[in-house]
Each structure stands twice: as structure tokens, then as C-alpha cells.
Scaffold this motif. Structure first.
Motif, mmCIF file in Angstrom:
data_model
loop_
_atom_site.group_PDB
_atom_site.id
_atom_site.type_symbol
_atom_site.label_atom_id
_atom_site.label_comp_id
_atom_site.label_asym_id
_atom_site.label_seq_id
_atom_site.Cartn_x
_atom_site.Cartn_y
_atom_site.Cartn_z
ATOM 1 N N ASP B 89 0.830 -1.215 0.000
ATOM 2 C CA ASP B 89 0.000 0.000 0.000
ATOM 3 C C ASP B 89 0.861 1.259 0.000
ATOM 4 N N PHE B 90 2.161 1.073 -0.024
ATOM 5 C CA PHE B 90 3.074 2.219 -0.033
ATOM 6 C C PHE B 90 2.764 3.101 -1.245
ATOM 7 N N PRO B 91 2.696 4.423 -1.049
ATOM 8 C CA PRO B 91 2.295 5.292 -2.156
ATOM 9 C C PRO B 91 3.388 5.451 -3.207
ATOM 10 N N THR B 92 3.424 4.535 -4.148
ATOM 11 C CA THR B 92 4.389 4.653 -5.231
ATOM 12 C C THR B 92 3.952 3.811 -6.427
ATOM 13 N N ASP B 96 8.645 3.359 -10.145
ATOM 14 C CA ASP B 96 9.436 3.875 -9.043
ATOM 15 C C ASP B 96 10.076 2.734 -8.244
ATOM 16 N N VAL B 97 9.319 1.652 -8.048
ATOM 17 C CA VAL B 97 9.874 0.509 -7.316
ATOM 18 C C VAL B 97 11.048 -0.078 -8.095
ATOM 19 N N ARG B 135 1.170 2.316 -12.788
ATOM 20 C CA ARG B 135 0.149 1.759 -11.914
ATOM 21 C C ARG B 135 0.629 1.815 -10.465
ATOM 22 N N GLN B 136 -0.276 2.203 -9.580
ATOM 23 C CA GLN B 136 0.058 2.194 -8.159
ATOM 24 C C GLN B 136 0.253 0.747 -7.732
ATOM 25 N N ILE B 137 1.261 0.470 -6.916
ATOM 26 C CA ILE B 137 1.635 -0.927 -6.680
ATOM 27 C C ILE B 137 0.566 -1.742 -5.962
#
Lengths: 387, 245
Positions: B89-92, B96-97, B135-137
Motif C-alpha cells: 500500500d506504499f504510495p508509489t 518507481d519501485v 500503476r500504483q503498486i
């Protein structure tokens, strides 16, 4: 606005920004409770520092208080590592112990010390403009403005320098460690900054409310964005907005500034919690309802597909009885199917359109195989297929 | 197979609260193998990887990566932790990951730039996730999350890859996709070490295997040592896996 009013709002805003930045990372690290501990257990540091310097805004006092904040974290981790108690219990053991040492020190020396418990707990922003920094008979403004300004500058500087390190060690400490970007250094760095900020904010909002300034803006921002940078910016904006609004609320009600600021923060969080576009309560409820209807739609389409030959199975009235749905539900499902051109109703006989058939096959395929590629283009239109 | 040793472990002992979870491990991993580490729950498989990568401090023993301590060889090593070890749920975003994989070569303070971004996009493409870069993870499926982790390791462009249960909770398609990428890595001369749970697929996926249960039971080529005898020694019960060779 008088000069003092502007100064108070400026101090409150700087405090809010200085709190929101470490607060964002604390929320993401699920360490909100540790700020509670730090804000209380810096008290002995402040008191001892005050005995030595007799000045609430001396740098030594800030250093001692920050040190007791870090000691809190170390003690909590030490107790936790014994494996005998869990983290929350360890926090609950450490900070009251340190806090009470501070209380005893204050009350024992209450006669000759100008430091009272109310001010420590709640802070008093209204008095901040009276304690001024005078240099060569030149009035440079309130001392607390300089203190929190300096702390904020350091915090922002560290944030810009170590943003990437903070991010990776917060998201994946194992990777950070393997990459040689020591998560331990980041952890204690963040704890030190949090402790220092707490001391700086202490004067303005006191030990209890500083927690609200750290956690509430970050928690509110978290509900609104999926981007760490935006979360930081939003948290800062919420913090400043609440600080200034809170000041005017207090002004209007002739009441405590710190109390009003915190109340505004709480109301802001509540509003966002209810109305946030994707994570908000109403939006979640709406999505769940849509998902329920869409599952029904799929069931319904599947039924139609299975009874292509048999018209009696596809009669509108029959569907009501047969699938055992109430009228309202049947109607919303029929409406949804019609709206998406998935069915045709001819003389009360429902039949699948080509699009409806296609949709059903794709959806079933997805449910059976769990292959995401099948439904990529359906995600935009149907809640059912979003995570 | 060359005789060059990628990872050399001597007398490694790791303890949590003075209870050993790995006891006196000696292990040589030759360069260019695709190796599975198998063993029951609590055998210390993840711990072994973590102590090689200096995430956990052993109480005894040494680990050498191409003859030198890990601290000096970080750039040669990529690591894929267990998917469950992070908060999705980390905002990234996915991209980015993956970019985080470049942080090691960047070092402290320096920010990733265009070069790192380009490499990350290529890695995303390799794992078939380019379409999901923004896409948000938390919006990714388990298999997609695992692919993102794999892409993050690929972008490190390492010589040795450590993966902790990359097949856990992923669908069959993703599993095939991942193993194909691992096999490609091996073809390119890389060494790949995978903590693995599914004994049935060991002969199909891997060419080298290490049996581990607190102590090292056996290590070597799958075709020589992947047999009922070693399985029974490792898992304690009479294990029967039909191994086709």
C-alpha cells in the motif's frame, strides 16, 4: 492583523510543516505510536536542560531533549528485542517512565523554576511573541520563530538530500540494507529529526498536540494520493491550513490555539476519510455496491447464455422469480445490462447481444484463469475487475 | 561449467536470541548455476540469503562473493526479497519501485536521472510489465508484484541474483515467465540462487540444488543429488518424489 497575530500564525505554520515531513514517513513506517512516546519522554531532557540553562529556547535544551527522544526509541527496541513483550507494550512501558521522571523533576523544583506542567502538556502559542530574540538592541522577532525556522531548514535540507534513501528504507528495509543504504542510519536519523522537531514544536503546541500535527496531516494525505511526493506536499498543506484555520477558530471562540488547531486537523481528517475519491468511506461503499451489482450482472448474463434456446427461462418476469432476486435488484441489473448494450429485450424476452456474449466469455475466462490481460480493457468500466 | 566460485560460505552460524537457525554451513556456489535452496519451514533458507547479503549478522563464519566480503561486492549482487516483506500500500508506482534497484549504484544522496529511468523501463519491458509502469503498486496482482520485484533486480545488472521464494502466490503464467527470465540470466553467465518450495519443479527449473535444514544436508548438481535419500534427510519423513532424469 496585528504583528503578534502574524507572528503566531507564522510560527504555527512552520511548526506544522516541520511536523508534517517526518510525520509522513512515520505514518508510512507504521510508527505513529512512537511519536506519542517521544513527545512525552523528551520531558526529562527539557527539564534537565532548563535547570542548566534557565532558558526554554536554549540549544542545549533542544539537544538534551532530542537525546532523550532517541533514548526512548533505543529502550523500546531493546525491550522489544528480548522477545518477552510486543512493541506496543514496550512503548507503553518506556514513555510513562521517562515522562514521570520529568514530572517529578518539575514538581520538586517548582518553586524556583518557571516551567509548569500545563504549558508542557498543551503549549501556549499566544505567549510566543513575547519572548523575543534581541541582538545588539535589535529586535529580530520571536525566539520560537528562529528555533522552529532553523529546525525546519535542517529537516527540509535532510529531506532533499536523503529522499531516495528514506523512501527505499521505508518501503523495503531489506533491499536498502543489501544496497548499502543503511536503513539503520535512516531509522535513527528520522527518530532524531522527529525528536528535535517535537522539542521545537513543544513550545508552541505542547507534548500531546504535537502528535496530532505529526500524524493527522500525513494520515489525511495518505487517503488522497498514491505518490509519496504528493503525499508530502499535501501533508504540509493540510498542516499549514489547519494551523491557520485553527488560529482563527481560537480567535473567534477565545479559546486555546493548539486545541483549535488539533480540532481542525481532526475535522479535516474526518471529511477526507468520508469523501476521499478512491479510499474514502463513501467511495468504498459505493464501489462495493457496484461490485455486488456487477457480480449479479455476470450471473444474469451467464444464465441468459446458458438458456439461449429456452425462451421461458429468459422472460423478464421469470428471471425475477427464478434467479430469486428482489425487484429493485433485478431492475438495476437489467438497467446496467441495457445501458452497456449487453442485452436486448423483445416482448419481455431477454437475449444476449454479441457484446454481452463477448463480455461474459471474457469475464468467465478471467475468473477461471486469473489472467489479468483478459480484462485490462474492462477495468475502466467495471469495478468488479479492479483489485 | 567453469570452476570459478561465485559465493563461498565457510562455517556460517546464525542465531536468533542465541538459538541457532543455521549451523556451521559450508557452501560453495559455482559461477553460472541456477540453484534452488530447498528445505522445510524454519530450515533457515531466507536467513541464509539474508546473512550472505549482510542483512543479518552471523555469529560465526564468513561469506565471500568472488573472493571478497559482500560489502566490497555489492554491485555484483541483486536481491529479490519475499513479496510479503513489504507494504504494497506504499504510495508509489511500479516504475518507481523498479528504479529503487538503481539506488545501489547511485550511492548516497545522488538522484536517479534519465539513464536510470531508461534502464528501469527496459527491465519492466523484459518482465512484461511496461504497460503497468504508472500503476500504483497496490493495484497490481500478486504475480505482477513479483514481476516488478524481478525487474528491480534485473535493473541492478548484477552477476549474482538472490531470490526469496519468487514463485510464492503467483499464477502459472507468471511462474513460467519468471523461470524463463532466470534461465536467460544463467545463459548470460549469471549465477541465480532461489529459495524454492515446490519440490516437484526442482528438476525442471534448476540445474543445481542445496538441501538445507539448519545444517547443510547436500549441495550439487540436481541430476546427481536430487534423490529420495537427500529429501528424506532434509524433510525428516520418508519423502518420495518421482524424479525423471
Amino acid at each position: 492583523m496585528s504583528n503578534a497575530q502574524i507572528e503566531i500564525q507564522l510560527i504555527a505554520s512552520l511548526v506544522a510543516i516541520a511536523c508534517a515531513i517526518p510525520g509522513t514517513f512515520l505514518v508510512l513506517r507504521k510508527m505513529a505510536l512512537i511519536t506519542d512516546a517521544i513527545s512525552h519522554s523528551i520531558l526529562p531532557g527539557i527539564v534537565i536542560g532548563f535547570f542548566i540553562t534557565h532558558d526554554l529556547s536554549s540549544p542545549l535544551l533542544i539537544i538534551l531533549a532530542a537525546a532523550s527522544g532517541v533514548i526512548t526509541v533505543v529502550l523500546v527496541e531493546f525491550i522489544q528485542k528480548t522477545g518477552l513483550v510486543k512493541e506496543d507494550t514496550a512503548i507503553g512501558l518506556v514513555f510513562p517512565a521517562l515522562f514521570s521522571i520529568g514530572i517529578i523533576l518539575i514538581s520538586q523544583n517548582a518553586n524556583d523554576v518557571h516551567l509548569d506542567i500545563d504549558a508542557v502538556l498543551l503549549g501556549e502559542l499566544a505567549f510566543a511573541p513575547f519572548d523575543r530574540l534581541i541582538f545588539n538592541e535589535l529586535d529580530l522577532g520571536p525566539k520560537s520563530l528562529w528555533i522552529i525556522g532553523t529546525i525546519l531548514l535542517i529537516t527540509v535540507g535532510l529531506l532533499f538530500a536523503f529522499f531516495k534513501e528514506l523512501k527505499v528504507s521505508t518501503f523495503d528495509a531489506g533491499l536498502a540494507s543489501a544496497l548499502g543504504l543503511s536503513p539503520v542510519v535512516m531509522h535513527y536519523g528520522l527518530m532524531t529529526v522527529s525528536s528535535i522537531t517535537t522539542v521545537g514544536a513543544f513550545d508552541a503546541v505542547g507534548a500531546i498536540l504535537v502528535i496530532a500535527l505529526m500524524i493527522a496531516p500525513a494520515a489525511t494525505a495518505y487517503l488522497l494520493t498514491n505518490d509519496l511526493k504528493k503525499m508530502l506536499v499535501l501533508a504540509v498543506l493540510f498542516g499549514v491550513g489547519s494551523a491557520i484555520t485553527g488560529y482563527w477558530v481560537a480567535h473567534g471562540l477565545d479559546s486555546s490555539i493548539s486545541g483549535s488547531m488539533t480540532t481542525v486537523l481532526g475535522l479535516l481528517f474526518l471529511t477526507v476519510y468520508l469523501f476521499a475519491p478512491s479510499k474514502g468511506l463513501f467511495s468504498v461503499l459505493y464501489r462495493q455496491k457496484q461490485q455486488r451489482i456487477e457480480v449479479s450482472l455476470l450471473t444474469f448474463l451467464l444464465h441468459l447464455g446458458n438458456h439461449e434456446e429456452d425462451e421461458t427461462e429468459r422472460h423478464v418476469k421469470h428471471l425475477n422469480e427464478h434467479i430469486n432476486w428482489q425487484k429493485v435488484k433485478s431492475k438495476s441489473v437489467l438497467d446496467l445490462a441495457l445501458k452497456n448494450n449487453m442485452i436486448l429485450i423483445d416482448n419481455d424476452i431477454v437475449s444476449l447481444t454479441e457484446k454481452g456474449q463477448h463480455f461474459t466469455t471474457e469475464a468467465i475466462d478471467y475468473i477461471v484463469t486469473n489472467k489479468n490481460s483478459e480484462i485490462e480493457n474492462m477495468k475502466d468500466r467495471f469495478f468488479l475487475f479492479r483489485g | 561449467m567453469e570452476d570459478k566460485i561465485a559465493v563461498q560460505i565457510d562455517d556460517l552460524t546464525v542465531a536468533y536470541n542465541y538459538k541457532p537457525v543455521l549451523w556451521d554451513i559450508d557452501l560453495s556456489i559455482p559461477e553460472g548455476v541456477l540453484m534452488a535452496i530447498v528445505g522445510p519451514n524454519g530450515a533457515g533458507k531466507s536467513t541464509l540469503i539474508k546473512s550472505i547479503l549482510d542483512i543479518i549478522n552471523p555469529i560465526a563464519g564468513s561469506v565471500k562473493i568472488y573472493g571478497k566480503p559482500y560489502k566490497k561486492q555489492r554491485s555484483l549482487v541483486a536481491y529479490v526479497p519475499q513479496k510479503g516483506s513489504v507494504d504494497w500500500d506504499f504510495p508509489t508506482t511500479s516504475l518507481d519501485v523498479v528504479m529503487m534497484g538503481t539506488y545501489g549504484s547511485l550511492g548516497w544522496i545522488k538522484r536517479p536521472g534519465q539513464k536510470e529511468k531508461k534502464a528501469s523501463l527496459e527491465a519492466l519491458e523484459k518482465v512484461g510489465m511496461l504497460a503497468f509502469k504508472n500503476r500504483q503498486i497496490s493495484q497490481l496482482s500478486g504475480g505482477q508484484q513479483q514481476r516488478i520485484f524481478l525487474a528491480r533486480a534485473l535493473v541492478q545488472n548484477a552477476a549474482i541474483y538472490f531470490m526469496d521464494e519468487p514463485f510464492q502466490g503467483v499464477d502459472a503464467t507468471t511462474e513460467k515467465a519468471i523461470i524463463n527470465i532466470l534461465k536467460e540470466l544463467r545463459k548470460a553467465g549469471k549465477t541465480v540462487i532461489v529459495v524454492h518450495h515446490d519440490l516437484q519443479t526442482v528438476p525442471e527449473y534448476f540445474d543445481w540444488v542445496t538441501f538445507l535444514n539448519v545444517k547443510k544436508i547436500a549441495t550439487g548438481p540436481v541430476k546427481d543429488i536430487f534423490n529420495d535419500d537427500n529429501l528424506t534427510k532434509t524433510y525428516g519423513i520418508n519423502y518420495k518424489v518421482s524424479v525423471q532424469q
